[in-house]
Scaffold this active site. Structure first.
Site, PDB file in Angstrom:
ATOM      1  N   CYS A  66      22.802 -41.365   2.518  1.00 24.25           N
ATOM      2  CA  CYS A  66      21.460 -41.953   2.490  1.00 24.25           C
ATOM      3  C   CYS A  66      21.549 -43.472   2.552  1.00 24.25           C
ATOM      4  O   CYS A  66      20.781 -44.125   3.290  1.00 24.25           O
ATOM      5  CB  CYS A  66      20.728 -41.513   1.227  1.00 24.25           C
ATOM      6  SG  CYS A  66      20.459 -39.728   1.080  1.00 24.25           S
ATOM      7  N   GLU A  84      22.562 -52.379  -1.179  1.00 22.28           N
ATOM      8  CA  GLU A  84      23.231 -51.449  -0.258  1.00 22.28           C
ATOM      9  C   GLU A  84      24.689 -51.867  -0.074  1.00 22.28           C
ATOM     10  O   GLU A  84      25.233 -51.813   1.019  1.00 22.28           O
ATOM     11  CB  GLU A  84      22.516 -51.382   1.090  1.00 22.28           C
ATOM     12  CG  GLU A  84      21.013 -51.273   1.023  1.00 22.28           C
ATOM     13  CD  GLU A  84      20.494 -50.031   0.333  1.00 22.28           C
ATOM     14  OE1 GLU A  84      21.309 -49.186  -0.056  1.00 22.28           O
ATOM     15  OE2 GLU A  84      19.278 -49.928   0.162  1.00 22.28           O
ATOM     16  N   GLY A 141      26.844 -50.357 -10.045  1.00 17.53           N
ATOM     17  CA  GLY A 141      26.216 -50.686  -8.785  1.00 17.53           C
ATOM     18  C   GLY A 141      27.132 -50.326  -7.631  1.00 17.53           C
ATOM     19  O   GLY A 141      26.928 -49.343  -6.935  1.00 17.53           O
ATOM     20  N   SER A 142      28.181 -51.116  -7.452  1.00 14.77           N
ATOM     21  CA  SER A 142      29.119 -50.867  -6.362  1.00 14.77           C
ATOM     22  C   SER A 142      29.988 -49.633  -6.604  1.00 14.77           C
ATOM     23  O   SER A 142      30.654 -49.164  -5.684  1.00 14.77           O
ATOM     24  CB  SER A 142      30.021 -52.087  -6.154  1.00 14.77           C
ATOM     25  OG  SER A 142      29.269 -53.203  -5.740  1.00 14.77           O
ATOM     26  N   LEU A 179      13.651 -78.650   7.991  1.00 15.30           N
ATOM     27  CA  LEU A 179      12.284 -78.751   7.482  1.00 15.30           C
ATOM     28  C   LEU A 179      12.124 -79.833   6.420  1.00 15.30           C
ATOM     29  O   LEU A 179      11.006 -80.238   6.112  1.00 15.30           O
ATOM     30  CB  LEU A 179      11.851 -77.402   6.895  1.00 15.30           C
ATOM     31  CG  LEU A 179      11.676 -76.272   7.909  1.00 15.30           C
ATOM     32  CD1 LEU A 179      11.612 -74.935   7.198  1.00 15.30           C
ATOM     33  CD2 LEU A 179      10.428 -76.487   8.757  1.00 15.30           C
TER      34      LEU A 179
END
Length: 392
Positions: free
Chosen positions: A245, A370, A144-145, A345
């Site tokens: 990208c 990302e 991933g990274s 809430l």
């Protein structure tokens, strides 16, 4: 007791005066679509995990798919306008903004920046209109990274390429008509435009998610996927291409995360103004006002940072480490705001009647996709010290 006219959080910063008429008009148009089409349905899509496919064509008609690209049916807006659209879309749901980000800043941008004219003509107008859906295959189950370690491989076979490997956590993967796939070759990392009906390519939807449920996430498997030489992105050479990208997509996140924070805060303000405890609205208690004030400060500072980075991008002066700075700060503060809103809430905050916890769940994914916050921290550390801490 002194009374004053209530203000929306960003009104305190006077941000509308920092935008051009066109930027305000684009933000208003997208916000109206979000209020009319997305917000009334997004809780159901989140709960069922099935956003409608036809939504992509609606987003294409709205003009937000690849809106910051020039030509090929794209709107050709500036970067700030694209960022504002991302903010408004993520005010509905991070998963819906992710659909737009992946379509425009990853799938379309990879073809726009690195593709042949034939590839651009074939795919960009369809992707801009939403009649075709794109995805971006870089992340792998074990990488991933560290995308440089990818195991997906492309080898030459006569005049063709043959791809084998797998990609993980691919937004739009099971919906896509075309995938940009990145692979190791004997000549370094290369990108390929792969129609998803190519034999050997299969997409499996990832289920049982607790986050980004209004978005389709998939695993892509490539088994002897044979492609003609024309499928290669001719201008993509090395890891810098897919990373460029990703930088486009991260820019949208810098703005987008603020939409989730703003929606959480505004809905919580409305709730606190009408929820009565001890014979008065809870918005009138000091501890509640402190929470609201602190969250407003972080939202406003994040917005001003995003706008500044957008102006730098439009001037051609935005550096990758500055995008890391924006993503690290704005996602971190957005998830803190969503979580704090949930506390105001109370029990209502754990239901889909209010958006704060749904936004917080989604932002758990935005925090790590990302590149993770840890990775962006190290990017900033390297920029500050000149020393890389990524290894060792």
């Amino acid at each position: 007791m002194t009374t004053a006219t209530p203000r929306r959080p960003l009104e305190l910063f006077g941000v509308d005066g920092l935008l051009t008429d066109e930027e305000r008009e684009i933000a208003t148009t997208v916000r109206r679509f979000v209020e009319d089409r997305l917000k009334p349905n997004v809780a159901e899509w989140f709960e069922s995990g099935t956003p409608p496919r036809e939504l992509t064509q609606e987003l294409g008609s709205l003009g937000v798919l690849g809106m910051h690209l020039q030509g090929y049916g794209c709107a050709g807006t500036n970067a700030v306008s694209y960022g504002l659209a991302c903010l408004e879309l993520e005010a509905a749901d991070s998963g819906l903004r992710s659909l737009v980000s992946v379509q425009g800043s990853l799938s379309m941008f990879s073809i726009y920046r690195y593709g042949s004219e034939e590839q651009k003509q074939q795919w960009l107008p369809r992707l801009a209109s939403g009649t075709a859906i794109g995805c971006f295959g870089l992340t792998e189950p074990d990488f991933g990274s560290n995308p440089a370690g990818m195991r997906t491989h492309a080898r030459r076979s006569g005049g063709d390429w043959v791809l084998n490997g797998s990609k993980m956590w691919i937004t739009n993967g099971s919906l896509a008509d075309v995938a940009t796939i990145w692979a190791q070759t004997d000549e370094g990392i290369r990108g390929f435009v792969v129609p998803t009906d190519t034999p050997g390519l299969t997409a499996t939807k990832i289920t049982r998610k607790l986050s980004l449920r209004a978005s389709v996430t998939s695993e892509l498997s490539l088994s002897d996927v044979r492609l003609p030489a024309s499928a290669e992105l001719p201008e993509a050479r090395g890891l810098g291409a897919p990373l460029a990208c990703l930088n486009e997509a991260r820019f949208g996140i810098v703005f987008g995360a603020l939409g989730a924070a703003r929606d959480s805060l505004e809905s919580t303000l409305d709730y606190a103004s009408t929820r009565v405890q001890f014979d008065r609205p809870i918005a009138g208690f000091q501890l509640t006002q402190q929470k609201l004030a602190d969250m407003t400060l972080e939202l406003g500072k994040g917005y001003l940072l995003a706008l500044h980075l957008g102006r730098l991008k439009d001037a051609g002066r935005l550096r990758p480490e500055q995008v890391s700075l924006g993503k690290l700060n704005n996602v971190r503060e957005a998830i803190a705001i969503a979580r704090e809103c949930r506390t105001i809430l109370g029990g209502s905050g754990i239901t889909l009647e209010y958006p704060a916890l749904r936004h917080a769940n989604n932002l758990e994914s935005v925090l790590t996709y990302e590149d993770t916050s840890e990775m962006h921290t190290l990017v900033l550390g390297q920029a500050l010290t000149g020393l890389s801490a990524f290894r060792g």
